[in-house]
Design an enzyme around this catalytic site. Structure first.
Site, short mmCIF file in Angstrom:
data_model
loop_
_atom_site.label_atom_id
_atom_site.label_comp_id
_atom_site.label_asym_id
_atom_site.label_seq_id
_atom_site.Cartn_x
_atom_site.Cartn_y
_atom_site.Cartn_z
CG HIS A 100 -1.83 4.19 7.48
ND1 HIS A 100 -1.15 4.44 8.65
CD2 HIS A 100 -0.91 4.30 6.48
CE1 HIS A 100 0.13 4.68 8.37
NE2 HIS A 100 0.30 4.59 7.07
CD GLU A 101 -1.26 3.63 2.53
OE1 GLU A 101 -0.69 4.61 1.99
OE2 GLU A 101 -0.64 2.81 3.22
CG HIS A 160 0.45 8.62 4.01
ND1 HIS A 160 1.36 9.12 4.90
CD2 HIS A 160 0.50 7.27 4.15
CE1 HIS A 160 1.94 8.11 5.55
NE2 HIS A 160 1.44 6.98 5.11
CG HIS A 195 13.95 -0.78 7.73
ND1 HIS A 195 13.23 -1.94 7.89
CD2 HIS A 195 13.07 0.15 7.29
CE1 HIS A 195 11.96 -1.72 7.58
NE2 HIS A 195 11.83 -0.47 7.22
CB ALA A 246 -0.91 0.01 1.22
CE1 TYR A 265 8.76 3.55 9.01
CE2 TYR A 265 10.99 2.78 9.39
CZ TYR A 265 9.98 3.13 8.52
OH TYR A 265 10.20 3.07 7.17
#
Ligand code: ZN
Length: 619
Positions: free
Chosen positions: A388-389, A392, A518, A359, A528
């Site tokens: 959530h998206e 943004h 990461h 996503a 995060y």
């Protein structure tokens, strides 16, 4: 969560997932231009440079976003090649701007605005290569090799090879034996992490040389410079927050350890000391939600409804789910999504081609060409992801009148925190408000512990992990952790912060850090940690503004225009002001703090303390 690296390239798309192994356009190191001239520039020259840089970056970002969108929604060798080419161009631009900005930084009489933009450009690249001939090429090759090694990485299960995404899923499957978890854990860390070490040592050397050219003590100091305060002060702030939330983590650790001991016995998991890292339902023990069935409180573990079932029952399809998400923001007073959102987004997986399903949220023209890219299914997780998206997207649109370099979150924790904060609002009350849940089916108060514990297993368990990834890298970059001690220090920090130990003895030449995406992916991680904390601050502030008086985790501010107006006041600032200004605009506070998270989980903390009574907590 952000996966993209260069701040310049970030504007268009935000991919989500601190767990994800799927990298989007990675802007790694790139060829650097020749050294800047030694004469001291003027403030007027600095201003002219900023104006030109913003124009060039703005124009590039639109072309780049289109290329990346086409690639992500139609994966072929050709779209891969074009996307990689644009990625390289973006990186080249970022490095060129960073070096130029470092030069103008010394100009006398800079306005605060120009100074801020120069700093954004100077810190806009994660791994800077020095101008030494060959350094950029070498750094690029190493970064690519590391990422590719991670992507192709394999572990084993019952002696058979198993790829990264499958092994991640199997670690979350609660039906394996301790020996199988240990096998998966060990094979993944040995086969993926260990071979990366020599490359990583060299990468650190080169990136540090590049950071020094940009005026930073080392690469870690550069990463800590993006927070409107001196690097040391930022490190101290993260420590303050950690100390606020640590007692809650310790209580969750203690309770979880007891439950694991009950399930596996002393030979596998002792009643005291650290927890075996492979028993927590996740390869990195970073989120423990997968083992919730093992720790669920008797009688209150089951909510009595499933959002996916509710959606099915009301005849929701993916588009209708997105409409529901839009409706949440509309209820706060935000304008409806543009018509193009509905024609240009990828809401479901196309039947005829490969796409990136991970996503993400996009603003292709930096104005109002908002889109999401998902492979939505009618279930609870995707309903949350949609909220959530869209967070943004509304953030992107709110700051779209800012100059190019301010088209971003207030700091890199903010963007993710917005989406997560809205996702926290999917409470039973909200589900009633939107006519999904029958008011008679709202879980009674005795289900609260189940609701909170399920949340805590992911959100609280994550906190020390979110902190230690960069603490380890800060030490690696500043040289206080020497290459010979990379693994010892990693294992020691995992013990110190998370209270976990590897299932098997680790050799000193292992490189367990490399087994986490990461690290080879070179994505800064403190964001995060910040996002986990900030989302509760936003949520508590919204609930207070809405006059909510019940338990915090039950609050819904759906339909509250005052909350929406305050939220918008923060969002529309983008990155134009230091983040405390933005935080204050919405929450009234200038302080990032773990207190709201503690308030949210207060009933759970009380209950955990009762469960832990008489136990030797800690490790
Ligand atoms: Zn996100």
């Amino acid at each position: 969560m952000h996966i993209m690296i260069s701040r310049l390239a970030v504007a268009a798309a935000l991919a989500c997932g601190s767990m994800s192994g799927a990298a989007l356009a990675q802007s790694g190191p790139a060829p650097a231009p020749a050294k800047a001239s030694e004469t001291v520039p003027t403030a007027a020259q600095a201003q002219a440079f900023i104006t030109a840089a913003e124009k060039e970056a703005f124009d590039f970002s639109i072309d780049n976003a289109r290329v990346q969108w086409i690639n992500a929604t139609y994966l072929t060798e050709d779209t891969d090649a074009v996307a990689a080419e644009f990625g390289a161009r973006g990186t080249e631009m970022s490095v060129r701007f960073a070096l130029e900005a470092a030069k103008y930084d010394k100009a006398p009489g800079l306005s605060p605005d120009v100074k801020r933009k120069l700093d954004i450009l100077r810190t806009g690249i994660v791994l800077p290569a020095p101008t030494t001939p060959g350094a950029a090429t070498e750094l690029n090759e190493i970064a690519t090799r590391l990422q590719s090694a991670y992507g192709k990485g394999m572990g084993t299960l019952d002696g058979k090879p198993i790829n990264g995404s499958d092994i991640e899923a199997e670690m979350g499957n609660i039906n394996h034996t301790p020996a199988e978890y240990a096998e998966m854990w060990k094979s993944w860390h040995d086969q993926v992490g260990k071979p990366m070490k020599a490359d990583y040592v060299r990468l650190v050397e080169i990136a540090n040389a590049g950071s020094k050219e940009l005026g930073f003590a080392d690469t870690g100091a550069m990463w800590r410079s993006g927070y409107d305060m001196p690097p040391a002060e930022f490190a101290a702030l993260t420590e303050k927050i950690w100390q606020e939330v640590k007692p809650l983590y310790d209580a969750l650790h203690c309770y979880t350890r007891t439950k694991l001991n009950e399930k596996y016995g002393d030979a596998v998991q002792k009643k005291t000391g650290p927890i075996r890292a492979d028993l927590l339902g996740n390869m990195w023990a970073q989120e423990w939600g997968n083992i919730y069935p093992l720790v669920a409180p008797a009688g209150s573990g089951d909510l009595g409804y499933d959002v996916g079932d509710l959606l099915e029952a009301k005849g929701y399809d993916p588009v209708k789910m997105v409409k529901a998400g839009e409706n949440f923001y509309s209820s706060l007073g935000f304008a409806a999504l543009p018509a193009t959102f509905w024609t240009r987004s990828q809401i479901t997986k196309p039947r005829d081609r490969d796409v990136v399903c991970h996503a993400s949220a996009w603003d292709v023209d930096n104005k109002d060409d908002l889109r999401i890219k998902m492979c939505t299914k009618v279930n609870s997780d995707d309903f949350t992801t949609i909220h959530h998206e869209l967070g943004h997207n509304y953030y992107q649109r709110a700051y779209n009148k800012q100059p190019y370099l301010y088209l971003n979150g207030a700091n890199d924790g903010f963007h993710e925190a917005i989406g997560d904060f809205v996702a926290l609002s999917i409470t039973p009350k909200y589900l009633v408000d939107i006519n999904l849940l029958d008011p008679a089916k709202v879980p009674s108060a005795d289900k609260d512990l189940g609701l909170l514990l399920r949340q805590a297993m992911d959100k609280v368990a994550f906190l020390p992990f979110g902190l230690l990834i960069d603490r380890w890298r800060w030490g690696v970059f500043d040289g206080s952790i020497k290459p010979a001690d990379y693994n010892k220090a990693w294992t020691q920090m995992r013990l110190q912060y998370q209270g976990i130990v590897p299932p098997v003895e680790r050799p000193d030449d292992a490189f367990d850090a490399g087994a986490k995406f990461h690290i080879p992916g070179n994505t800064p991680y403190t964001r995060y940690f910040l996002a986990r904390v900030l989302q509760f601050q936003f949520y508590e502030a919204a609930c207070k503004q809405a006059g909510w008086t019940g338990p915090l985790h039950r609050c819904s501010f759906f339909g509250n225009k005052e909350v929406g107006a305050k939220l918008n006041a923060m969002l529309e600032m983008g990155a134009s002001k230091p983040w405390p200004d933005a935080l204050q605009a919405f929450t009234g506070s200038r302080e990032m703090s773990g207190k709201a998270l503690i308030n949210y989980f207060a009933p759970l903390k009380k209950w955990l303390d009762q469960q832990n009574k008489g136990k030797a907590c800690g490790w």
